[in-house]
Scaffold this motif. Structure first.
Motif, short mmCIF file in Angstrom:
data_model
loop_
_atom_site.label_atom_id
_atom_site.label_comp_id
_atom_site.label_asym_id
_atom_site.label_seq_id
_atom_site.Cartn_x
_atom_site.Cartn_y
_atom_site.Cartn_z
N LEU A 103 -85.76 11.39 27.05
CA LEU A 103 -84.97 12.57 27.29
C LEU A 103 -83.36 11.88 27.43
O LEU A 103 -82.42 12.48 26.88
CB LEU A 103 -85.29 13.13 28.68
CG LEU A 103 -84.06 14.37 29.02
CD1 LEU A 103 -84.21 15.40 28.26
CD2 LEU A 103 -84.38 14.77 30.46
N GLU A 104 -83.36 10.56 27.96
CA GLU A 104 -82.03 10.20 28.16
C GLU A 104 -81.65 9.71 26.60
O GLU A 104 -80.22 9.73 26.40
CB GLU A 104 -82.04 8.74 28.74
CG GLU A 104 -82.34 9.03 30.35
CD GLU A 104 -82.97 7.64 30.95
OE1 GLU A 104 -83.26 7.55 32.15
OE2 GLU A 104 -83.10 6.77 30.34
N ASP A 105 -82.48 9.21 25.66
CA ASP A 105 -81.83 8.76 24.49
C ASP A 105 -81.42 10.26 23.53
O ASP A 105 -80.63 10.34 22.85
CB ASP A 105 -83.21 8.40 23.44
CG ASP A 105 -83.75 7.30 23.79
OD1 ASP A 105 -82.79 6.32 24.44
OD2 ASP A 105 -84.61 6.73 23.74
N LEU A 106 -82.24 11.32 23.76
CA LEU A 106 -81.61 12.83 23.38
C LEU A 106 -80.39 13.04 23.58
O LEU A 106 -79.59 13.25 22.65
CB LEU A 106 -82.76 13.63 23.83
CG LEU A 106 -82.39 15.04 23.39
CD1 LEU A 106 -82.28 15.44 21.81
CD2 LEU A 106 -83.05 16.50 24.36
N PHE A 107 -80.08 12.99 24.95
CA PHE A 107 -78.58 13.04 25.44
C PHE A 107 -77.77 12.09 24.92
O PHE A 107 -76.51 12.38 24.61
CB PHE A 107 -78.51 13.00 26.80
CG PHE A 107 -79.11 14.13 27.35
CD1 PHE A 107 -79.48 15.40 26.69
CD2 PHE A 107 -79.74 14.09 28.69
CE1 PHE A 107 -80.15 16.53 27.35
CE2 PHE A 107 -80.47 15.24 29.32
CZ PHE A 107 -80.77 16.33 28.60
N ARG A 108 -77.95 10.75 24.89
CA ARG A 108 -77.27 9.68 23.98
C ARG A 108 -77.07 10.07 22.75
O ARG A 108 -75.70 9.62 22.41
CB ARG A 108 -77.86 8.52 24.36
CG ARG A 108 -77.16 7.15 23.91
CD ARG A 108 -77.71 5.95 24.07
NE ARG A 108 -78.17 5.47 25.42
CZ ARG A 108 -79.29 5.61 25.97
NH1 ARG A 108 -80.39 5.93 25.11
NH2 ARG A 108 -79.71 5.29 27.22
N THR A 109 -77.82 10.44 22.04
CA THR A 109 -77.73 10.58 20.59
C THR A 109 -77.00 11.91 20.31
O THR A 109 -76.73 12.17 19.16
CB THR A 109 -79.05 10.32 19.62
OG1 THR A 109 -80.01 11.27 20.32
CG2 THR A 109 -79.42 8.84 19.71
N ASN A 110 -76.92 12.73 21.19
CA ASN A 110 -76.23 14.08 21.03
C ASN A 110 -74.96 14.26 21.94
O ASN A 110 -75.19 15.33 22.81
CB ASN A 110 -77.37 15.19 21.08
CG ASN A 110 -78.43 15.22 19.79
OD1 ASN A 110 -78.12 15.92 18.93
ND2 ASN A 110 -79.37 14.76 20.03
#
Length: 308
Positions: A103-110
């Motif tokens: 989930l953290e990666d999702l926010f980091r990449t968006n």
């Protein structure tokens, strides 16, 4: 690169053991919890390691009280000194279905993306009735009394049906200056979008919107979406979507929701849950979902410990 800071807002009304377990999985991120004011905060709730906000309201299904509770959580999160990357709304019956770093990666990449899908209400005759007709989904009689007396609960239910039956003969005029939208009650937005919601509610235009949605059905699935959809934040959101038919499960942002909207997920649903691209599963509870949650915890632990 450090993980983005997330504020999780949790709407809860029961099952403190489940909420306690949810909070443990959301750590080290901050968790803010609104417990329905009709619920007594006993010793079990005291063991929940999160901020239980003091500004509690009695919450009623499909009523505007859901919006009031969410606004109270939003205010609590934005009043801190922490700069959050996203604000994620959950219920006490939600649980991470994938490891939190994903989930953290999702926010980091968006960066700057608001995960809040919505559809134009006027594309559906059914959705239109949710705002065109008058509903009485909040408490009508004093809520402290209704928690003690089944007779008063029954009287309130009958009174509500009578009021809504009479009101169904009248269609309200659309609220001028707003395009109405509808989507899932659970979303993930930036703090800037969250502050825009609070600023809008504080202004005269937002107060008119609030007055209108007080008598809508399931206003928590419309109020925030309408504010975002009528703002510059719409450009960096996942809405609007094409209307594909009835069912708020279609508008899930981060959540896996069964089309029935009533199913409680259990151990037998592990494959379905883990194969879903969603990041949370709803609905789960301590009594029947423990085996599923144990398996999800184990999978999350294995991913976390895997070599990078």
């Amino acid at each position: 690169m450090p993980a983005p800071a997330i504020a999780f807002l949790v709407l809860a009304h029961a099952d403190p053991e489940q909420v306690k377990r949810l909070v443990a999985r959301l750590k080290p991120h901050d968790v803010f919890i609104h417990v329905d004011a009709k619920t007594t905060l006993d010793a079990a709730w005291a063991q929940v390691d999160a901020q239980l906000i003091p500004n509690r309201v009695p919450v009623y299904w499909a009523g505007f009280s859901q919006v009031h509770a969410t606004l109270a959580l939003l205010k609590a999160a934005l009043a801190t000194n922490t700069v959050y990357d996203r604000i994620v709304l959950l219920s006490g019956a939600c649980y991470p279905s994938r490891p939190l770093p994903e989930l953290e990666d999702l926010f980091r990449t968006n960066p700057g993306r608001n995960f809040i899908k919505y559809v134009h209400v006027r594309e559906s005759a059914h959705l239109s009735t949710l705002i065109d007709h008058v509903y009485f989904r909040g408490g009508i009689l004093p809520w402290r009394a209704t928690t003690r007396s089944r007779a008063l609960l029954l009287a309130e239910r009958v009174l509500r049906k009578c009021l809504e039956k009479a009101s169904s003969l009248v269609t309200r005029k659309p609220l001028a200056g707003w395009t109405p939208f509808h989507g899932s009650a659970y979303w993930a937005i930036t703090p800037e979008a969250g502050q825009h919601i609070l600023d809008t509610v504080a202004g005269s235009r937002g107060q008119a919107l609030e007055k209108y949605y007080r008598r809508a059905f399931a206003s928590d699935e419309q109020f925030f979406h309408t504010i975002i959809g009528n703002s510059s934040f719409a450009e960096c959101s996942t809405g609007p979507q094409e209307f594909l038919g009835r069912g708020t499960y279609r508008m899930g942002n981060l959540h896996l929701v069964d089309p029935s909207l009533t199913k409680w997920f259990g151990p037998g649903d592990l494959q379905m849950v883990t194969q879903s691209p969603m990041y949370f599963v709803r609905k789960v509870r301590s009594s029947t979902s423990a085996g599923l949650l144990d398996a999800l915890d184990q999978r999350a632990g294995e991913v976390t410990k895997a070599p990078q």
